[in-house]
Design a protein around this motif. Structure first.
Motif, short mmCIF file in Angstrom:
data_model
loop_
_atom_site.label_atom_id
_atom_site.label_comp_id
_atom_site.label_asym_id
_atom_site.label_seq_id
_atom_site.Cartn_x
_atom_site.Cartn_y
_atom_site.Cartn_z
N ARG B 8 0.80 -1.21 0.00
CA ARG B 8 0.00 0.00 0.00
C ARG B 8 0.84 1.27 0.00
O ARG B 8 0.57 2.21 -0.75
CB ARG B 8 -0.90 -0.04 1.25
CG ARG B 8 -1.89 1.07 1.34
CD ARG B 8 -2.65 0.92 2.67
NE ARG B 8 -2.55 2.13 3.45
CZ ARG B 8 -3.61 2.78 3.96
NH1 ARG B 8 -4.81 2.29 3.80
NH2 ARG B 8 -3.44 3.87 4.64
N ALA B 9 1.85 1.30 0.83
CA ALA B 9 2.65 2.52 0.97
C ALA B 9 3.33 2.91 -0.33
O ALA B 9 3.60 4.09 -0.57
CB ALA B 9 3.69 2.34 2.08
N ASP B 10 3.60 1.92 -1.21
CA ASP B 10 4.28 2.23 -2.46
C ASP B 10 3.41 3.06 -3.40
O ASP B 10 3.90 3.70 -4.32
CB ASP B 10 4.69 0.94 -3.16
CG ASP B 10 5.71 0.15 -2.34
OD1 ASP B 10 6.40 0.78 -1.52
OD2 ASP B 10 5.80 -1.07 -2.51
N THR B 11 2.10 3.01 -3.17
CA THR B 11 1.21 3.75 -4.07
C THR B 11 1.09 5.22 -3.69
O THR B 11 0.68 6.04 -4.51
CB THR B 11 -0.22 3.16 -4.01
OG1 THR B 11 -0.78 3.40 -2.72
CG2 THR B 11 -0.20 1.65 -4.27
N LEU B 12 1.45 5.54 -2.44
CA LEU B 12 1.15 6.88 -1.92
C LEU B 12 1.81 8.03 -2.68
O LEU B 12 1.14 9.03 -2.95
CB LEU B 12 1.49 6.94 -0.43
CG LEU B 12 0.61 6.04 0.44
CD1 LEU B 12 0.99 6.18 1.91
CD2 LEU B 12 -0.86 6.38 0.25
N PRO B 13 3.09 7.91 -3.06
CA PRO B 13 3.67 9.04 -3.79
C PRO B 13 2.93 9.35 -5.09
O PRO B 13 2.66 10.51 -5.39
CB PRO B 13 5.11 8.57 -4.06
CG PRO B 13 5.41 7.60 -2.97
CD PRO B 13 4.10 6.89 -2.72
N ALA B 14 2.59 8.33 -5.84
CA ALA B 14 1.88 8.55 -7.09
C ALA B 14 0.50 9.15 -6.84
O ALA B 14 0.05 10.06 -7.53
CB ALA B 14 1.77 7.24 -7.88
#
Lengths: 206, 206
Positions: B8-14
């Motif tokens: 989940r955290a990997d999606t946050l910047p985008a």
DNA sequence: GTCTATAGATCGATAGAC
DNA sequence: GTCTATCGATCTATAGAC
């Protein structure tokens, strides 16, 4: 809530409020219809270009208001210091202590920025230029006047953001007052003061 | 453009970039899906609460970044003046000379403000408090420190608006530099300067 | 001029195959 | 976990009655 809409211009204040509250994207024709008391047919009769034309008309009206009440006096007034004070008065009442946002600033931050790039940049450019002009005529050097003008206009926009974020209208008033004080002729002496022309109101310190 | 999304955290910047660019309302799931490379099914797997949960997660991550890189050092650093300089460095790089907007500020201006009132106000409150704290520890009186802190935070927000409106990143740099200079210990001689040193920093709770 | 009805697209969100 | 298909709602905009 009945409204009296006789011509296109009468709809603009209500439409402006919807754009301010919901942004360009969020302002739906349903909301605009409710705010103006008009159906879509009437809205498209007044604004054949749809929402984009509505926003353009609103921006033009806002620009005209600021041009008349603030930019013009800043450029033309014989008493630039007084025009600057009046500008701050107008800012405080117009933005209602930060409860009312600056639609031009909102659009500048959003994705509709490019669509309205010209009116948006023109509004802010003329504001900064007019204020810098008044500051120069009140005795400041050209470069620091421009820097201060930018700082004041940016500070006003930021004060709106901060006041709304904190839900504290006092934050708007405090920040704007600080900016207002800063534009007043300063008794402070700077390194460049030695080569200033005749600034009768400046006095030395220390 | 393939992306590696493991959690989940990997999606946050985008996702954060989409919210920044289009605002809360304008950020559609289609845009978020394109930016993350994920379908709606995957997005709802990570964020069962939908768009609102995505925005909350993004705000929390932004808050955490500022807490770690700016607010914490401002509160805790043994060298408050250095922490303030670092804050300005971080601001200039984070907001990329005003090309990148402050999502928290954008939400504060929009109609999603009430929905995220707590994280939005908390972010700005802690920013102002932390900066005021550092200014006090660097030798300023409490009240002017708070006023200056508010002015700086507001000024940064306004600088973003102005730079985007004018499409002039230089406006951001100039305004932020002016604010930075203002937070430095002033060599200026004031009446209160002689008695500031021995001032007690202890304060009552509440 | 103003309304209703509606087109056509897109919205957030859900369901179910795999 | 990720996808496609699809729901009902809502969007901008248009058409046509009055």
């Amino acid at each position: 809530m009945p409204r009296i809409i006789a011509e296109r211009a009468d709809t603009l204040p209500a439409i402006a409020e919807v754009f301010r509250e919901y942004g360009y994207e969020g302002a739906s024709l349903a909301l605009i219809g409710k705010a103006t008391g008009l159906g879509k047919g009437s809205l498209y009769h007044f604004f054949p270009g749809g929402k984009e034309e509505m926003a353009s008309a609103v921006l033009a009206e806002i620009d005209g208001w600021f041009e008349t009440h603030m930019f013009g006096p800043l450029r033309d007034s014989r008493e630039p210091e007084r025009a600057i004070e009046t500008m701050f008065d107008s800012v405080e009442s117009y933005f209602r202590s930060g409860r009312r946002v600056c639609l031009v600033g909102v659009i500048a931050l959003g994705d509709a920025r490019e669509r309205f790039a010209q009116p948006v940049s023109g509004y802010f450019k003329r504001w900064v230029d007019a204020l810098a002009d008044a500051l120069v005529r009140s005795g400041r050097d050209r470069l620091p006047a421009r820097a201060l003008a930018e700082e004041v206009v940016a500070g006003i926009q930021g004060a709106i953001v901060l006041a709304r974020a904190l839900d504290d209208p006092g934050a708007f008033g405090r920040t704007v007052t600080a900016l207002r004080v800063k534009t007043r002729p300063e008794p402070k002496v700077s390194r460049a003061a030695s080569r200033t022309r005749d600034r009768s109101h400046t006095r030395r310190q220390g």
